[in-house]
Design an enzyme around this catalytic site. Structure first.
Site, short mmCIF file in Angstrom:
data_model
loop_
_atom_site.label_atom_id
_atom_site.label_comp_id
_atom_site.label_asym_id
_atom_site.label_seq_id
_atom_site.Cartn_x
_atom_site.Cartn_y
_atom_site.Cartn_z
CE LYS A 184 -7.72 0.36 -0.88
NZ LYS A 184 -7.11 -0.31 -0.10
CG ASP A 224 -2.46 -0.46 1.30
OD1 ASP A 224 -2.25 -0.73 0.33
OD2 ASP A 224 -3.01 -1.12 2.02
CG MET A 251 -7.76 8.09 6.83
SD MET A 251 -8.83 6.71 6.18
CE MET A 251 -9.11 5.47 9.01
C1 LIG Z 1 -6.24 4.43 5.66
S1 LIG Z 1 -5.83 4.59 7.93
C2 LIG Z 1 -4.62 3.32 7.91
C3 LIG Z 1 -4.07 3.35 9.37
C4 LIG Z 1 -3.03 2.15 9.26
N1 LIG Z 1 -3.76 0.68 9.38
C5 LIG Z 1 -2.50 1.68 10.62
O1 LIG Z 1 -2.61 0.93 11.75
O2 LIG Z 1 -1.72 3.14 11.33
C6 LIG Z 1 -4.39 5.78 7.17
C7 LIG Z 1 -4.37 6.60 8.15
O3 LIG Z 1 -3.65 6.23 8.84
C8 LIG Z 1 -2.61 7.26 10.10
N2 LIG Z 1 -1.14 7.12 9.75
C9 LIG Z 1 -0.95 5.96 8.93
N3 LIG Z 1 1.05 6.16 9.22
C10 LIG Z 1 1.15 7.63 9.59
C11 LIG Z 1 2.44 7.87 10.20
N4 LIG Z 1 3.33 8.03 9.33
N5 LIG Z 1 2.04 9.16 10.82
C12 LIG Z 1 0.68 10.05 11.01
N6 LIG Z 1 -0.20 9.24 10.55
C13 LIG Z 1 -0.43 7.92 9.96
C14 LIG Z 1 -2.97 8.94 9.04
O4 LIG Z 1 -4.05 9.32 9.90
C15 LIG Z 1 -3.79 8.61 7.51
O5 LIG Z 1 -4.35 8.60 6.67
#
Ligand SMILES: C[S@@+](CC[C@H](N)C(=O)[O-])C[C@H]1O[C@@H](n2cnc3c(N)ncnc32)[C@H](O)[C@@H]1O
Length: 268
Positions: free
Chosen positions: A58, A36, A172
């Site tokens: 995505k 991803d 998000m």
């Molecule tokens: C579709 S969700 C996936 C979450 C993922 N499965 C997890 O457990 O971290 C994507 C969201 O995770 C958050 N996110 C993921 N990695 C991040 C990072 N390194 N810094 C800040 N936000 C992050 C943001 O809010 C982003 O919009």
């Protein structure tokens, strides 16, 4: 032909050092890796030279591969007898559609395993010096999607969350920040409640904006995704506990040295 297997593997939040040992072991042996957008591409360097790496990233609102096609890819490679890794940002079962993929695999009769990952929900606040619980300040936290905040009939009950949960972690949530703040204030959260927005947490691009429910919308106006939003008294501990900004990149071990490359890849 012998059927293959699909491993739903969490890649962690960005710092490659946060991949689990089990995830690394599987990555080294994988024949196909479907990954991803929020997966640090540096992790692909651990795959064997003959492994096939397929980007299924995505972006909000524009899915580069529809979910059904991703499911089909997983199923068809496994049916050809391959060891397939579905590499997902953070944890595969936390807002990552891992559950839907597992359901599709089960329906297709494909064996699978889940390898949990370090979710951004906990790791990103930790890298910003914000503990989600603390004996004096917070005995509960909830992880919430911010996508729902603008729906006319959202499934997230912000009223109950505002009154029942000490620390709110919103993924998000940047786009709907004004809505989220308005709902929490309307449901009785103090305007002085501390708030943090952490962008690109665990990478060397990590950036943190703090404020209160009253001023965070203005303070965050220039911020872009990906962002973890943390709301609650524990945010005030950051003043005392921030450590990431004080690390010494030349001497401390850190996957974050790859973050520039990561960002270029995502923004290309
Ligand atoms: C579709 S969700 C996936 C979450 C993922 N499965 C997890 O457990 O971290 C994507 C969201 O995770 C958050 N996110 C993921 N990695 C991040 C990072 N390194 N810094 C800040 N936000 C992050 C943001 O809010 C982003 O919009």
């Amino acid at each position: 032909m012998k059927i293959g297997k699909v491993y739903l593997v969490g890649a962690g939040p960005g710092d490659p050092g946060l991949l689990t040992v089990r995830g690394l072991e599987l990555l080294r042996k994988a024949e196909v890796v479907i990954y991803d957008r929020l997966v640090n591409p540096v992790l692909l360097e651990y795959t064997a030279p003959q492994a096939r790496c397929i980007f299924a990233g995505k972006l909000t609102g524009s899915h580069s591969l529809p979910q059904e096609e991703i499911n089909e890819l997983l199923i068809s490679h496994a049916r050809r007898g391959r060891q397939v890794i579905r590499l997902k940002g953070g944890d595969p079962f936390v807002f990552g559609r891992g559950g839907e993929e597992a359901e599709a695999l089960r329906e297709a009769g494909i064996p699978f395993e889940v390898v949990p990952g370090v979710s951004s929900a906990v790791a990103v606040p930790a890298y910003a010096g914000i503990p989600l619980t603390h004996r004096k300040l917070s005995s509960s936290f909830a992880v919430i999607t911010g996508h729902e905040a603008c729906k006319v009939e959202p499934s997230v009950d912000w009223g109950r969350l505002a009154s029942a949960v000490d620390t709110l972690v919103v993924l998000m949530g940047l786009k709907n920040l004004p809505n989220i703040v308005a709902k929490l204030l309307a449901h009785g959260r103090s305007p002085e409640t501390p708030v943090a927005l952490i962008r690109w947490g665990t990478t060397d691009l990590q950036e943190t904006v703090t404020g209160t429910l009253v001023d965070i919308v203005d303070k965050a106006a220039a911020l872009r995704q990906p962002v973890v939003l943390v709301i609650g008294e524990v945010v005030s501990l950051r003043d005392k506990l921030q450590w990431f900004e004080e690390r010494s990149p030349s001497t401390d071990r850190g996957g974050w040295i790859y973050a520039d490359e990561f960002a270029t890849y995502l923004e290309a």
